[in-house]
Enzyme design. Structure first.
Site, short mmCIF file in Angstrom:
data_model
loop_
_atom_site.label_atom_id
_atom_site.label_comp_id
_atom_site.label_asym_id
_atom_site.label_seq_id
_atom_site.Cartn_x
_atom_site.Cartn_y
_atom_site.Cartn_z
N CYS A 71 -8.42 18.35 21.81
CA CYS A 71 -8.42 19.48 21.18
C CYS A 71 -6.81 19.63 21.08
O CYS A 71 -6.24 20.03 21.76
CB CYS A 71 -9.03 20.84 21.88
N HIS A 163 -14.80 13.38 12.91
CA HIS A 163 -14.40 14.05 11.97
C HIS A 163 -15.00 13.73 10.34
O HIS A 163 -14.74 12.47 10.24
CB HIS A 163 -12.94 14.48 11.72
N GLU A 212 -17.26 22.87 14.39
CA GLU A 212 -17.09 22.20 15.45
C GLU A 212 -18.27 22.02 16.01
O GLU A 212 -19.09 22.61 16.27
CB GLU A 212 -15.99 22.62 16.40
N CYS A 221 -8.80 24.14 14.15
CA CYS A 221 -9.19 22.95 14.98
C CYS A 221 -7.95 22.00 14.76
O CYS A 221 -7.73 21.70 13.45
CB CYS A 221 -10.30 22.44 14.48
N GLY A 224 -9.08 18.45 13.72
CA GLY A 224 -9.63 18.82 12.58
C GLY A 224 -8.52 18.77 11.41
O GLY A 224 -8.64 18.07 10.48
#
Length: 278
Positions: A71, A163, A212, A221, A224
């Site tokens: 993350c 992703h 997510e 994110c 992301g």
């Protein structure tokens, strides 16, 4: 259990210092602490642990109890916690994650606490098998996908987690709560997927909302945002350095042409600390 609530542009996690604490059942603990009505309220649980290969380890769990690999916003807060609470005493540190060891550069303010963190997120994975995504082509760039009867075009990128980046006309009014889960559980994503719905503003700015896996819509994110920058560059939409505008704030993303590494810079903030009985 002693904890600290932290957030990176609205992507909030409960952090536990496992140099001092022990969490017997992190999957159940993540579900309990993440509940915004009966728990602390967060996008998940992150354990900061000792490591034999780095300055510390980030062990993360989503709000539904599933384990996460990486993350981007969470790791910035790990770095801030480690410096501010004396686990490390240097301005460049390493953190072991489920997707490898990450190097982070810390910016310290006048209060001698970390305010911004730059993370070397490593090289993006672009092969379908790395992501993973079931596809006929080796790379999924601007490829069609039909979800709930509507055809979208997606670019798939791994930043240590999967992703799918999708352009839409209006990010703000997009029915994310309806469409996001359909992408997450689509048959072409065997490990589920994080989906970024974006609008390219100009060569240096992109607006983004994210669904997510295991958490639903979050305000930010980091992985992301990195995937969005890579996808935009691959499609020729933007320059190599991009500001990604998320619901919780902005992240600066650079995909370095020489090294191939993606760099993310953004803030990290400690919200409050306390104890919870599990």
């Amino acid at each position: 259990m002693k904890f600290t609530k932290m957030q990176g542009i609205g992507n909030d996690y409960v952090y536990v210092n496992c140099f001092e604490e022990k969490v017997e059942d992190p999957n159940s603990a993540a579900i309990r602490v993440s509940d915004r009505h009966f728990g602390i309220g967060s996008d998940g649980l992150i354990l900061i642990k000792p490591s034999e290969v780095a300055d510390c380890e980030m062990d993360m769990y989503n709000a539904d109890g599933s384990r996460g690999a990486m993350c981007g916003n969470g790791i910035r807060c790990v770095a801030k916690y480690a410096y501010d609470h004396g686990i490390v005493d240097k301005l460049q540190i390493t953190v072991a994650t489920g997707s490898g060891i990450k190097t982070l550069d810390l910016t310290v303010g006048e209060d001698n606490k970390v305010s911004f963190v730059k993370v070397n997120m490593g090289k993006p994975g672009l092969n379908a098998g790395q992501i993973p995504v079931v596809a006929e082509k080796e790379q999924v760039i601007d490829e069609p996908i039909t979800v709930d009867g509507t055809e979208y075009h997606m670019t798939c990128v791994s930043m240590g987690n999967p992703h799918a980046v999708v352009c839409v006309e209006d990010v703000d009014s997009f029915p994310l709560e309806k469409v996001g889960p359909l992408f997450e559980h689509h048959a072409c994503f065997p490990d589920r997927v994080n989906t970024e719905f974006i609008r390219v503003m100009d060569r240096k700015n992109v607006q983004m909302r994210v669904w997510e896996r295991g958490a639903g819509e979050t305000w930010a994110c980091g992985t992301g945002a990195c995937a969005v920058a890579v996808a935009c560059i691959l499609n020729g939409y933007t320059d190599r350095e991009v500001t990604v505008h998320l619901r919780g704030g902005d992240l600066q993303i650079l995909w370095d042409e020489e090294s191939g590494d993606v760099y993310m810079t953004g803030p990290a903030e400690e919200v409050f600390s306390g104890e919870i009985f599990l």
